[in-house]
Design an enzyme around this catalytic site. Structure first.
Site, PDB file in Angstrom:
ATOM      1  N   CYS A  50       1.020 -55.157  -6.370  1.00 49.54           N
ATOM      2  CA  CYS A  50       1.900 -55.345  -7.516  1.00 49.54           C
ATOM      3  C   CYS A  50       2.547 -54.013  -7.881  1.00 49.54           C
ATOM      4  O   CYS A  50       1.857 -52.992  -7.992  1.00 49.54           O
ATOM      5  CB  CYS A  50       1.104 -55.887  -8.703  1.00 49.54           C
ATOM      6  SG  CYS A  50       2.070 -56.061 -10.215  1.00 49.54           S
ATOM      7  N   CYS A  53       0.994 -52.925 -11.559  1.00 49.57           N
ATOM      8  CA  CYS A  53      -0.374 -52.471 -11.805  1.00 49.57           C
ATOM      9  C   CYS A  53      -1.127 -52.050 -10.552  1.00 49.57           C
ATOM     10  O   CYS A  53      -2.241 -51.538 -10.644  1.00 49.57           O
ATOM     11  CB  CYS A  53      -1.158 -53.558 -12.535  1.00 49.57           C
ATOM     12  SG  CYS A  53      -1.497 -55.036 -11.539  1.00 49.57           S
ATOM     13  N   CYS A  98       1.402 -61.880 -11.295  1.00 49.63           N
ATOM     14  CA  CYS A  98       0.233 -61.043 -11.000  1.00 49.63           C
ATOM     15  C   CYS A  98      -0.864 -61.423 -11.990  1.00 49.63           C
ATOM     16  O   CYS A  98      -0.632 -61.443 -13.205  1.00 49.63           O
ATOM     17  CB  CYS A  98       0.598 -59.569 -11.131  1.00 49.63           C
ATOM     18  SG  CYS A  98      -0.826 -58.463 -10.987  1.00 49.63           S
ATOM     19  N   CYS A 101      -1.657 -58.047 -14.472  1.00 50.38           N
ATOM     20  CA  CYS A 101      -0.725 -57.548 -15.496  1.00 50.38           C
ATOM     21  C   CYS A 101       0.286 -58.591 -15.963  1.00 50.38           C
ATOM     22  O   CYS A 101       1.054 -58.336 -16.883  1.00 50.38           O
ATOM     23  CB  CYS A 101       0.000 -56.295 -15.022  1.00 50.38           C
ATOM     24  SG  CYS A 101       1.242 -56.575 -13.726  1.00 50.38           S
ATOM     25  N   CYS A 121       7.626 -66.981  -2.195  1.00 48.11           N
ATOM     26  CA  CYS A 121       8.926 -66.318  -2.150  1.00 48.11           C
ATOM     27  C   CYS A 121       8.883 -65.209  -3.204  1.00 48.11           C
ATOM     28  O   CYS A 121       8.873 -65.487  -4.401  1.00 48.11           O
ATOM     29  CB  CYS A 121       9.994 -67.362  -2.453  1.00 48.11           C
ATOM     30  SG  CYS A 121      11.660 -66.813  -2.247  1.00 48.11           S
TER      31      CYS A 121
END
Length: 133
Positions: A50, A53, A98, A101, A121
């Site tokens: 991510c 984070c 995510c 976060c 995607c």
């Protein structure tokens, strides 16, 4: 990235951390232009994390070319993604976030060509490859 209390981060702090483009995608649920993302091609091995984070999201072994304009994966790392019904833009989709976060990553569809049947995607701006950190 170091430990943070992601829930307490202000929008100003997020914008400073991410920059304008990644902020638009991760925090405002935006979408990068198709075929413009850094990670569109499937030429890396390793882990995608991510961009907000640093949590591990996708293993490059699960990336494939879906010819849709965004990086595509057939599976996420277990527990790394939350799934939310998205009824925006006149259609019903499943948004992926995510799980650490809450950053918007993209959407998952049930039209993948592999045995999982899934096509995650994902916006390139929402992630970083571990080699780029």
């Amino acid at each position: 990235m170091s430990e943070h209390n992601w829930e307490d981060k202000s929008e100003h702090e997020w914008r400073e951390l991410l920059g304008d483009e990644a902020y638009y995608v991760l925090r405002e649920k935006g979408t990068e232009r198709p075929f413009s993302g850094k990670y569109l091609s499937c030429d890396k091995e390793g882990i995608y994390r991510c961009a907000g984070c640093g949590q591990k999201l996708f293993d490059a072994n699960h990336q494939f070319d879906a010819h849709c304009g965004w990086p595509s994966f057939d599976k996420a790392i277990q527990g790394s993604v939350d799934y939310v019904k998205d009824a925006s833009h006149g259609m019903i989709r499943t948004e992926i976030l995510c799980s650490r976060c809450g950053g918007h990553l993209g959407h998952v569809f049930d039209d993948g060509p592999t045995e999982t049947g899934q096509r995650y995607c994902v916006n390139s701006l929402a992630m970083r490859h571990e080699d780029d950190e």
